[in-house]
Design a protein around this motif. Structure first.
Motif, mmCIF file in Angstrom:
data_model
loop_
_atom_site.group_PDB
_atom_site.id
_atom_site.type_symbol
_atom_site.label_atom_id
_atom_site.label_comp_id
_atom_site.label_asym_id
_atom_site.label_seq_id
_atom_site.Cartn_x
_atom_site.Cartn_y
_atom_site.Cartn_z
ATOM 1 N N HIS A 172 0.728 -0.884 -0.006
ATOM 2 C CA HIS A 172 0.199 -0.096 0.004
ATOM 3 C C HIS A 172 0.932 0.901 -0.116
ATOM 4 O O HIS A 172 1.556 1.447 0.700
ATOM 5 C CB HIS A 172 -0.737 -0.018 0.967
ATOM 6 C CG HIS A 172 -1.783 0.918 1.439
ATOM 7 N ND1 HIS A 172 -2.497 1.007 0.354
ATOM 8 C CD2 HIS A 172 -1.931 1.996 2.296
ATOM 9 C CE1 HIS A 172 -3.244 2.814 0.210
ATOM 10 N NE2 HIS A 172 -2.196 3.356 1.034
ATOM 11 N N LYS A 173 0.833 1.979 -0.920
ATOM 12 C CA LYS A 173 1.288 3.166 -1.260
ATOM 13 C C LYS A 173 0.988 4.856 -1.311
ATOM 14 O O LYS A 173 1.358 5.401 -1.426
ATOM 15 C CB LYS A 173 1.855 3.228 -2.549
ATOM 16 C CG LYS A 173 3.211 1.666 -2.616
ATOM 17 C CD LYS A 173 3.994 1.941 -4.127
ATOM 18 C CE LYS A 173 3.284 1.094 -4.995
ATOM 19 N NZ LYS A 173 3.313 -0.185 -5.201
ATOM 20 N N GLY A 174 -0.656 4.257 0.162
ATOM 21 C CA GLY A 174 -1.145 5.746 -0.787
ATOM 22 C C GLY A 174 -1.295 6.780 -1.776
ATOM 23 O O GLY A 174 -1.133 7.549 -1.830
ATOM 24 N N THR A 175 -1.550 4.926 -3.119
ATOM 25 C CA THR A 175 -1.878 5.814 -4.547
ATOM 26 C C THR A 175 -2.618 6.944 -5.179
ATOM 27 O O THR A 175 -2.871 7.761 -5.242
ATOM 28 C CB THR A 175 -1.233 4.691 -5.811
ATOM 29 O OG1 THR A 175 -0.518 3.681 -4.911
ATOM 30 C CG2 THR A 175 -1.287 5.207 -6.972
#
Lengths: 489, 264
Positions: A172-175
């Motif tokens: 999870h990269k806060g895309t």
């Protein structure tokens, strides 16, 4: 028609809509109104013909859709994590995106969020399977192969799997947050980095969502080039998947051979489009790179050769008894489960559900003909392999047909960058329905939601496991071939 | 059946790419290079403005303007090439794969167009030690620290019959405990940071760490996100960097070999 429909802010009760037969959940996601208050959107597909997005206010508690359709479970958990929306009647609101090293009460998509404060939260509670002889086997996040990170918790008796629980979102990269305030053109760079092996499908879905929002039509030649890119991407993904399935049953010669066929297509992309994965090609308004007339014939020849080599190889693979033995009746996903969890893409088509965005909600060049859909009904590893073999052949034919009748003229049109609008678009990516919803305020992206097919399909994998032996898990997992990054974003 | 397969594979033409052709090759990567003769102050400014990251910047030094190209930050979007009126081109060759972080930075004097060549890098101790212990054999453990899987697709490709990594005695292994080198992709998400630390700790010394891709080198397009904890060198020590978004198989191979063979 895909995404031409006006979106509706009318107060249709989304839960009543989800109750109706023929309504499939596409996505549930949040957004912020201009005053910062939360709103919840429900995207559905009605009778495989019409997308519809309805929204309700999200400040007060909302009723959970999960008791009506289990496909809503992860969406509502994500909504709860990202926006802190109170959801009543959800059976399982454990954190989905955030692990133990995130402070409690963080909701990054809400107004006023600045950074994640220091702190931790209580350890994740795994489902406990108890009984005589039950063992737990934890696997991941770092796996043995060159694959993405995720965690699998098996409960087994002997070799037999009783239960599998997933714990993902390691990538999870806060895309979706990163899109906020970006210029429209820069959004493509992020879309291409959601799931790298399907980057062109993401770029096209994002671009189409912008084009639909602003009422921009891509020139015919641009639409044709997009089809070529999308189908090439599908061919490469499917060929690699079949090879990986062979690798997982120790049949290494075809595995190496498929890698070689895939590379021939990557090299062709480099030669004609100066990019291996078609990054930077799709932009809102069209495509950036044209195909010279002399190169079209050569590309046609390379694609045809790849399709022929793969078809010959596939015949050998499917006729090999040891492959049949491992593939057949392994990891069955029943039609009912696939329907209840609103599974999409090759996985659902292998379980007897005939849906495909290209046919059901045609977009771009796909509007000009009816796309042929492969389907099988057994729902096992073999059916999922066959789907990919059949679809590779169809993709090669689509590319050939397109190259034969290439429209002339422009490949790109301009898109006004300073207005406000919202809209959505769906694309059949190699893994299935990919849905982008965008909102632009004064030329800047206010919200971009990505429904990835992997987010939808991951919850179905554990339901294909019980009764299978744990040694077959890599094979079953590979036959779903879901993207971790696409899911986790 | 197996005989058909073997027959088919034996009758097919050889596709192995010779190593000389692979080393430093960057075709298809969309990474930029500069044509010094066409570089002007105006073009340098336009290209720097077009860059969506901090890969291209202008710096003032001793009253002169330098164009700074930091490949670590480059996401290969191609915008400088579009804006650069021929002074920026898609790189055919790239010498910096596998370099140290400072080795990823190139500078040009904007007025004269001349490249300012920096001092040479030194060979790392662990690289020398691993070479003396193992000769040419090397075991690599790949670690995805939150990549988009684009780098994984290319890392898998270096084992295909075109690139055939194993011809160099290099293998991918299933556990960090078997590894000499960690090949790490992704911006290091908050959720992966601890796993990266533990993987590093589980790898026996001497060991090498190579950061792969724009995300591995700098965080790339995800730098600064609330959900990332990287870049990698903020979490564990890094010996070499392979830029690109994603790096092509040739760049990966060149980079791995470069880290092993780096000399002062």
């Amino acid at each position: 028609m895909n995404a031409i429909l006006a979106q509706s802010h009318e107060t249709t009760d989304p839960l009543k809509l989800l109750h109706r037969p023929g309504v499939r959940l596409v996505s549930i996601f949040g957004s912020l109104d201009e005053d910062g208050s939360r709103r919840v959107h429900y995207a559905v597909d009605i009778d495989n013909r019409q997308y519809r997005v309805v929204s309700i206010a999200g400040e007060g508690p909302i009723a959970s859709a999960t008791p009506i359709t289990p496909a809503a479970a992860w969406y509502e958990r994500e909504l709860h994590d990202q926006y802190g929306v109170a959801i009543e009647g959800h059976p399982d609101l454990r954190p989905l995106l955030f692990h133990e090293n995130w402070a409690e009460g963080v909701h990054p998509m809400t107004a006023g969020f600045e950074k994640v404060p220091a702190g931790t939260r209580t350890p994740y509670r795994f489902l406990k399977v108890e009984g005589e002889g039950v063992c737990e086997v934890p696997v991941g996040p770092v796996h043995a192969g060159i694959i993405e990170p995720g965690h699998f918790r098996f409960s087994i008796v002997g070799d037999t799997v009783l239960n599998l629980e997933l714990r993902h979102f390691y990538t999870h990269k806060g895309t979706e947050k990163l899109f906020e305030n970006m210029p429209i053109a820069d959004g493509c760079l992020i879309a291409e980095s959601v799931s790298g092996d399907n980057c062109f499908a993401h770029a096209v879905a994002y671009s189409q969502a912008m084009e639909n929002s602003f009422g921009v039509a891509v020139p015919a030649r641009g639409r044709a080039l997009r089809l070529i890119g999308l189908e090439l991407e599908r061919m490469m993904a499917h060929i690699a998947d079949v090879g990986a399935l062979c690798g997982d049953v120790g049949f290494t010669v075809p595995a190496a051979y498929t890698a070689r066929i895939k590379e021939s297509l990557l090299l062709a992309s480099t030669r004609f489009f100066r990019t291996r994965f078609w990054r930077g090609v799709a932009v809102p308004g069209g495509v950036t790179i044209d195909l010279a007339a002399v190169d079209a014939a050569e590309l046609q020849r390379i694609v045809a050769e790849a399709a022929r080599d793969f078809a010959e190889l596939a015949k050998i693979i499917l006729e090999t008894p040891s492959v049949q033995n491992r593939f057949e009746s392994t990891g069955v996903l029943s039609r009912d489960v696939a329907r209840d969890l609103a599974v999409v893409g090759p996985v659902t088509r292998a379980s007897g559900i005939k849906i495909d965005v290209r046919r059901d909600h045609p977009y771009g060049r796909y509007r000009e003909f009816a796309t042929e859909i492969a389907h099988h009904s057994q729902g096992d590893v073999l059916a999922r392999a066959r789907i990919r073999i059949d679809e590779t052949a169809i993709s090669a034919r689509l590319i050939a047909d397109t190259l034969r009748e290439m429209p002339t003229g422009a490949i790109r049109t301009s898109i006004s960058a300073d207005a406000s609008a919202e809209g959505f678009s769906a694309v059949e990516s190699p893994r299935g329905e990919l849905f982008y919803w965008v909102r632009v305020r004064n030329g800047r992206i206010a919200r971009c939601h990505i429904k990835s097919p992997s987010f939808q399909n991951w919850p179905a994998l554990p339901l294909a496991m019980p009764g299978n032996i744990i040694a077959d898990f890599p094979l079953i997992n590979k036959s779903f071939n879901l993207s971790y990054s696409g899911c986790d974003r | 059946m197996i005989f058909d397969t073997v027959k088919q594979s034996l009758s097919s033409r050889r596709v192995l790419i010779p190593v000389e052709q692979l080393l430093m090759d960057a075709q298809g990567s969309r990474m930029p290079d500069v044509q010094p003769s066409l570089l002007t102050a105006e073009i340098a400014r336009r290209a720097a403005d077009a860059c969506p990251t901090t890969a291209l910047t202008l710096e003032e030094a001793d009253g002169r303007t330098q164009l700074v190209l930091n490949y670590a930050d480059c996401v290969a979007c191609g915008r400088c090439i579009e804006a650069g009126a021929g002074a920026f081109v898609a790189a055919q060759k790239l010498a910096c794969c596998g370099a140290t972080k400072s080795g990823l930075v190139r500078r040009w004097d904007v007025a004269s167009g001349a490249e300012i060549v920096s001092s040479e890098r030194e060979m790392e101790n662990s690289a020398r030690e691993i070479r003396s212990l193992l000769g040419r054999a090397l075991n690599i453990r790949e670690v995805d620290a939150g990549s988009c899987n684009g780098c994984e697709a290319e890392i898998v490709a270096i084992t295909n019959p075109y690139y055939d990594l194993e011809r160099f005695g290099i293998h991918f292994v299933a556990s960090p405990k078997h590894a000499d080198m960690l090949l790490v992709t992704g911006p290091v998400t908050r959720n992966m940071a601890e796993a990266v630390r533990q993987t590093y700790a589980a790898t026996p010394s001497p060991k090498l760490v190579v950061a792969v891709g724009a995300c591995g080198c700098s965080g790339g397009i995800f730098a600064g996100s609330h959900a990332t904890a990287g870049p990698l060198d903020a979490i564990i020590p890094v010996d070499g960097y392979i830029p690109g978004c994603p790096p092509t198989p040739a760049m990966l191979l060149s980079g791995i070999l470069h880290v092993l063979q780096r000399r002062s």
